[in-house]
Design a protein around this motif. Structure first.
Motif, PDB file in Angstrom:
ATOM      1  N   HIS A 547       5.756   8.312 -27.558  1.00  0.00           N
ATOM      2  CA  HIS A 547       4.906   7.136 -27.698  1.00  0.00           C
ATOM      3  C   HIS A 547       5.112   6.432 -29.029  1.00  0.00           C
ATOM      4  O   HIS A 547       5.267   5.212 -29.081  1.00  0.00           O
ATOM      5  CB  HIS A 547       3.436   7.531 -27.528  1.00  0.00           C
ATOM      6  N   SER A 548       5.145   7.195 -30.114  1.00  0.00           N
ATOM      7  CA  SER A 548       5.270   6.564 -31.433  1.00  0.00           C
ATOM      8  C   SER A 548       6.577   5.808 -31.556  1.00  0.00           C
ATOM      9  O   SER A 548       6.616   4.659 -32.017  1.00  0.00           O
ATOM     10  CB  SER A 548       5.170   7.630 -32.528  1.00  0.00           C
ATOM     11  N   VAL A 551       6.874   2.555 -29.211  1.00  0.00           N
ATOM     12  CA  VAL A 551       5.934   1.448 -29.331  1.00  0.00           C
ATOM     13  C   VAL A 551       6.630   0.139 -29.703  1.00  0.00           C
ATOM     14  O   VAL A 551       6.286  -0.934 -29.192  1.00  0.00           O
ATOM     15  CB  VAL A 551       4.831   1.797 -30.353  1.00  0.00           C
ATOM     16  N   GLU A 591      -1.284   0.262 -22.616  1.00  0.00           N
ATOM     17  CA  GLU A 591      -0.568   1.359 -23.262  1.00  0.00           C
ATOM     18  C   GLU A 591      -0.506   1.158 -24.778  1.00  0.00           C
ATOM     19  O   GLU A 591      -0.440   2.124 -25.540  1.00  0.00           O
ATOM     20  CB  GLU A 591       0.848   1.456 -22.681  1.00  0.00           C
ATOM     21  N   GLU A 725       1.317  13.178 -18.474  1.00  0.00           N
ATOM     22  CA  GLU A 725       1.191  11.987 -19.322  1.00  0.00           C
ATOM     23  C   GLU A 725       1.503  10.722 -18.524  1.00  0.00           C
ATOM     24  O   GLU A 725       2.534  10.077 -18.717  1.00  0.00           O
ATOM     25  CB  GLU A 725       2.112  12.098 -20.536  1.00  0.00           C
ATOM     26  N   GLY A 731      -4.215   7.813 -22.670  1.00  0.00           N
ATOM     27  CA  GLY A 731      -5.040   7.795 -23.879  1.00  0.00           C
ATOM     28  C   GLY A 731      -6.520   7.743 -23.557  1.00  0.00           C
ATOM     29  O   GLY A 731      -7.344   8.392 -24.226  1.00  0.00           O
ATOM     30  N   GLU A 756      -3.172  14.580 -30.087  1.00  0.00           N
ATOM     31  CA  GLU A 756      -2.349  13.748 -29.208  1.00  0.00           C
ATOM     32  C   GLU A 756      -2.864  12.317 -29.175  1.00  0.00           C
ATOM     33  O   GLU A 756      -2.082  11.350 -29.191  1.00  0.00           O
ATOM     34  CB  GLU A 756      -2.337  14.338 -27.798  1.00  0.00           C
ATOM     35  N   GLU A 759      -1.794  10.317 -32.287  1.00  0.00           N
ATOM     36  CA  GLU A 759      -0.417   9.830 -32.240  1.00  0.00           C
ATOM     37  C   GLU A 759      -0.351   8.497 -31.503  1.00  0.00           C
ATOM     38  O   GLU A 759       0.361   7.579 -31.922  1.00  0.00           O
ATOM     39  CB  GLU A 759       0.478  10.854 -31.552  1.00  0.00           C
ATOM     40  N   ARG A 760      -1.109   8.382 -30.424  1.00  0.00           N
ATOM     41  CA  ARG A 760      -1.075   7.169 -29.623  1.00  0.00           C
ATOM     42  C   ARG A 760      -1.829   6.018 -30.299  1.00  0.00           C
ATOM     43  O   ARG A 760      -1.345   4.886 -30.344  1.00  0.00           O
ATOM     44  CB  ARG A 760      -1.676   7.438 -28.234  1.00  0.00           C
ATOM     45  N   THR A 761      -3.014   6.293 -30.799  1.00  0.00           N
ATOM     46  CA  THR A 761      -3.792   5.219 -31.424  1.00  0.00           C
ATOM     47  C   THR A 761      -3.157   4.765 -32.733  1.00  0.00           C
ATOM     48  O   THR A 761      -3.205   3.581 -33.077  1.00  0.00           O
ATOM     49  CB  THR A 761      -5.233   5.680 -31.674  1.00  0.00           C
TER      50      THR A 761
END
Length: 935
Positions: A547-548, A551, A591, A725, A731, A756, A759-761
């Motif tokens: 995800h990171s 983006v 996302e 996922e 999320g 987890e 990492e997404r936010t």
């Protein structure tokens, strides 16, 4: 519309229920309303007689009608054109987009090459024609043998029937069978059964003048099952000896076969020229008398041949050719020898003007051909192009299918068979598509054709099942295409990624990561890349790089899609814009936790889809927009959009999009209804192999139980939702898990999920993302840190559109404050949360906030709004649009209803809200909230 009975009028004795239903329909229309009725029953049961009764009782009405013809089912909009022909004088009064769409559909003008008319505009234009005609006097539309209408006509008429409210229009359909998948399924219907025994005996007695043995009479009545036409034909079906004494009964025929035989014998008893004339009439469904006689002249049939057929009670030659019953036409055509049928079609083809009606000429030439003929096949191929341009996908597929069958050159036959298969997939003809692919497979396929065939086969699987084997089949097709057509290969790879997303945990082949890795190893994008290339590469980066890392690519793809919307995408890019919504199940903005982009994309996609009439996409983007409104707390708006998406799906024969309904039901905490919908969805997606929707159902269950305060159940559901996922809502599911785990005493599980989520936010970086993270982190923090984090969450979420999560943050903060005896501060937060949840309609969370408020010692007043003052979903939507300044015509165009229906709904809105004009709507409630009564 006048369709005489074969012998005597069938009569309406014993039809009190049916006659009462028709009288109610007419009474409703006389009073200014609209009415729809579907009469369903077997051939000869009396449906046409009932339509005749309705026409006769419609004094002061205008009556128009059409009868479906089996042999005309492949010609697009043929039935609709006949029904609307008397009303086309009002065509110029329609808005230009509607007028143009209807004119192209009816072949009155040429459309742009390769562009079909907007079917929703066609439907709206028909509503406009009917409503306009009904302004002068009430209108009754009678549709006989609706089972034989072409697909385009029946889809539009079903669309119209579901939107008639206050137009003084009646639509009465008659057809034989009506299964669950038929376009007319779900409309008000009445099953026309057989006559009761006393009425059947009376009708039989009126038909048989001579002696009738009682035992024979009882057998005839029993075998006829009350079918009036069968009873009336007994005199011709059975010999006098059989009627009088039953001497021929042992081993005799059933009455069903007797009816068919009787019609056939009446036809066979005619002179040869009369039989040939009737066969030409049966082969030409338009009833064009001039065309009939031109064809008859080519075969040397004299004008006198008409008289014996009319005298036999089979047909009427007047301003148009009318068979006295559809069974006569079908019997004449079905029992004719194949050479005779081909001769009739050949004469009709020669008699048809190739410039004025090239498609009907090609259709007759095709039926006249006994062996492959390239000239005929080429004509059919050109007709397919024109049919597609008029929106007749099923007709285009039928023309291409017959063209392939009549193509003598094997290589060219393969090309046409593949085109026919593609057209069948677009038209929803899975069985015929399979047949065309099988036919193509028998020919000499080059490598590219073989690869295209495999791609079509894979797309056919994906169109039926959005999971299962589809990812593997699409990936195999893409790899086969890679060295032959790089662009088509990348198109197919994006479809494979989308299929793998839908399949999720239930994929029968490669998983999502494996498909993404294959896509990355596939052909490189062109320079400059197309939209499809940007979409594909961004999705691959998200899946493989995490995800990171993904983006940045995802954000770039989001910018490309937004720019395409803002600039007005061309046809090629617009096709991939739709695919962005179709193959990436939850599009890019959620996302990235980007609520502004979500709002812009949702509104833009719905607007573009409405304007373009994107049939397959509009329900999807409406559902996408509805999901946005769920998160903004506008549940009524979301429900109205879901209702509209469902109505469009029903009108076009598509499956309803239930995904947002799951989430909305969970937020509303209507437990029994929400769990029933979740359960039925799980059953469906398990059968399809659509694993992603299982996670969505589990996420919705977690929301439901967190709202109800059943945290152990919520934790179980959220844990299952987070196990895979699934892009788009993973999320959100992590946030539900964290809250449920903390409340259940499972802090370790919550801490793992928080890592987890962070990492997404962190990668998203928006206020929505950071606010969600702060709220979740506060649940796991000590006093001082928790206080600051809750305040940060409220501040950040207050700056974005995601109102339900702001209310959640206030609820959690209020609960935390109460447990620390900071009673006054907790009341402020809890009161705000309670009022917000109550306004949204989030029943579970509202009750949770109410209990907490009560625990602080504050008496909570119940919110009372009379049930009789509540607006329906469509009324709420119309009220908002009217409040925003749209005219009745503009609202009608947006919602695919008539201006008069908008006016009728607004009357209800004004009454329920206690206002007297559109101007007063602005003072009822701010645009962000639902419309509620004043005072």
């Amino acid at each position: 519309m006048s369709v005489p009975a074969i012998e005597n009028p069938i009569g309406l004795r014993g039809r009190s229920q049916e006659l009462a239903a028709l009288e109610r329909v007419l009474a409703t229309v006389r009073e200014g309303g609209s009415a729809v009725l579907v009469l369903r029953g077997e051939a000869g049961i009396g449906k046409t007689a009932l339509l005749e009764y309705a026409a006769g009782r419609a004094a002061g009405f205008r009556t128009v009608g059409v009868a479906g013809v089996e042999s005309e089912m492949e010609l697009p909009y043929a039935g609709l054109q006949q029904l609307c022909a008397p009303l086309l004088g009002r065509l110029d009064a329609l808005p230009v987009p509607q007028r143009d769409a209807l004119s192209v559909a009816f072949g009155l003008r040429e459309g742009r090459e390769g562009e079909a008319p907007n079917r929703f505009l066609v439907g709206l234009a028909v509503i406009g024609l009917l409503a306009g005609a009904a302004e002068d006097r009430p209108l009754v539309c009678l549709v006989d043998d609706a089972q034989w209408l072409d697909d385009g006509s029946v889809q539009v008429l079903a669309f119209v029937a579901r939107r008639l409210v206050a137009e003084s229009v009646a639509l009465v359909f008659a057809l034989r069978d009506l299964d669950d998948g038929h376009e007319l399924a779900g409309l008000p219907e009445l099953v026309v059964g057989g006559l009761g025994e006393p009425d059947a005996r009376a009708l039989l007695a009126s038909a048989v003048r001579g002696p009738l043995d009682p035992l024979v009479r009882d057998r005839i009545v029993a075998e006829a099952h009350g079918n009036p036409l069968a009873l009336l034909q007994v005199r011709r079906a059975l010999a006098p000896a059989e009627l009088a004494g039953g001497f021929g009964l042992p081993g005799g025929r059933s009455l069903a076969s007797c009816l068919e035989n009787a019609l056939h014998q009446r036809f066979r008893s005619l002179p040869q020229d009369s039989r040939r004339l009737l066969l030409i009439a049966a082969a030409e469904p338009t009833g064009d008398v001039c065309l009939l006689w031109r064809a008859a002249a080519l075969l040397g049939i004299p004008a006198g041949a008409a008289a014996p057929a009319e005298a036999a009670g089979l047909v009427e030659f007047g301003g148009a050719v009318r068979f006295h019953h559809s069974l006569v036409r079908s019997s004449v055509y079905a029992t004719a020898a194949a050479p005779d049928r081909r001769a009739a079609h050949r004469a009709l083809a020669e008699a048809t003007d190739p410039h004025l009606d090239p498609d009907r000429r090609a259709w007759h030439r095709a039926h006249a051909a006994a062996t492959p003929d390239e000239s005929v096949a080429a004509d059919l191929e050109r007709s397919a192009g024109r049919a597609h341009g008029r929106g007749g996908a099923a007709a285009a597929a039928a023309f291409l299918r017959r063209a392939a069958e009549l193509t003598p050159d094997p290589a060219r036959r393969v090309t046409r068979a593949l085109a026919a298969a593609q057209a069948e997939i677009d038209a929803g003809g899975a069985d015929q598509a399979h047949n065309m692919l099988a036919a193509a497979e028998t020919g000499p396929l080059d490598d590219l054709q073989r690869a295209r065939l495999e791609r079509l086969r894979a797309r056919l699987v994906f169109s039926r099942l959005r999971g299962g084997d589809a990812p593997r089949l699409l990936l195999d097709a893409a790899q086969r295409l890679a060295p032959l057509d790089a662009s088509l290969a990348r198109d197919t790879l994006l479809e494979a990624v989308g299929a793998a997303m839908f399949a999720g945990r239930l994929s029968a082949g490669p998983g999502l990561r494996e498909v993404a890795e294959a896509a990355r190893a596939g052909p490189p994008p062109p320079d400059p890349p197309r939209m499809v290339d940007v979409l594909l590469d961004s999705m691959v980066a998200l899946i493989i790089d995490g995800h990171s890392a993904g983006v940045a690519a995802l954000g770039h793809a989001l910018d490309v899609v937004r720019q395409a919307q803002e600039s007005g995408a061309g046809d090629a890019d617009r096709r991939w814009l739709w695919l962005a919504f179709r193959v990436t199940p939850e599009p890019l903005a959620p996302e990235l936790w980007d609520d502004d982009a979500w709002y812009e994309l949702a509104a833009g996609a719905v607007g573009t889809a409405r304007e373009a009439g994107a049939l397959a996409v509009l329900p999807m983007v409406l559902t996408y927009q509805a999901c946005f409104h769920v998160h903004t707390g506008e549940f009524d708006t979301a429900a109205a959009l879901i209702d509209e998406a469902t109505a469009i799906s029903e009108a076009t024969g598509g499956a309803p999009m239930m995904y947002t309904s799951l989430v909305l039901g969970a937020w509303r905490a209507e437990e029994s209804e929400a769990l029933a919908l979740i359960g039925s969805t799980v059953e469906e997606v398990l059968a399809r192999g659509e694993g992603r929707s299982l996670s969505l159902a589990e996420y919705a269950t977690a929301v439901l139980y967190n709202g109800l305060g059943r945290y152990d159940d919520a934790l179980t559901a959220a844990t299952r939702a987070c196990r895979y996922e699934d892009p788009g809502f993973h999320g959100w599911a992590l946030a539900e898990l964290i809250e449920a785990a903390v409340r259940s005493g499972r802090r370790e599980a919550a801490a793992t999920a928080l890592e987890e989520l962070t990492e997404r936010t962190g990668a998203g970086g928006t206020d929505w993302a950071r606010g969600t993270e702060a709220c979740s982190r506060a649940l796991l923090s000590d006093d001082d840190a928790a206080d600051a984090l809750y305040r940060e969450a409220i501040e950040r979420l207050g700056r974005c559109r995601i109102a339900v999560h702001l209310a959640r943050a206030r609820l959690l903060y209020g609960e935390w404050l109460r447990r620390r005896n900071r009673r006054q501060e907790s009341r402020t937060q809890l009161r705000s949360a309670y009022e917000a949840f109550s306004r949204f309609g989030a029943g579970g969370f509202a009750e949770r906030a109410r209990r907490e408020l009560a625990a602080t010692g504050e008496a909570v007043r119940s919110r009372t709004a009379g049930a009789d003052a509540e607006l329906t979903g469509q009324e709420a939507q119309i009220a908002r649009l009217a409040r925003d300044g749209l005219t009745n015509s503009e609202i009608a165009a947006q919602l695919f209803i008539s201006p008069r229906t908008v006016e009728w709904h607004l009357g209800n809105v004004f009454s329920k809200l206690g206002v007297s004009s559109r101007r007063h709507l602005r003072s009822v409630r701010s645009p962000s909230g639902p419309v509620t009564p004043m005072g």
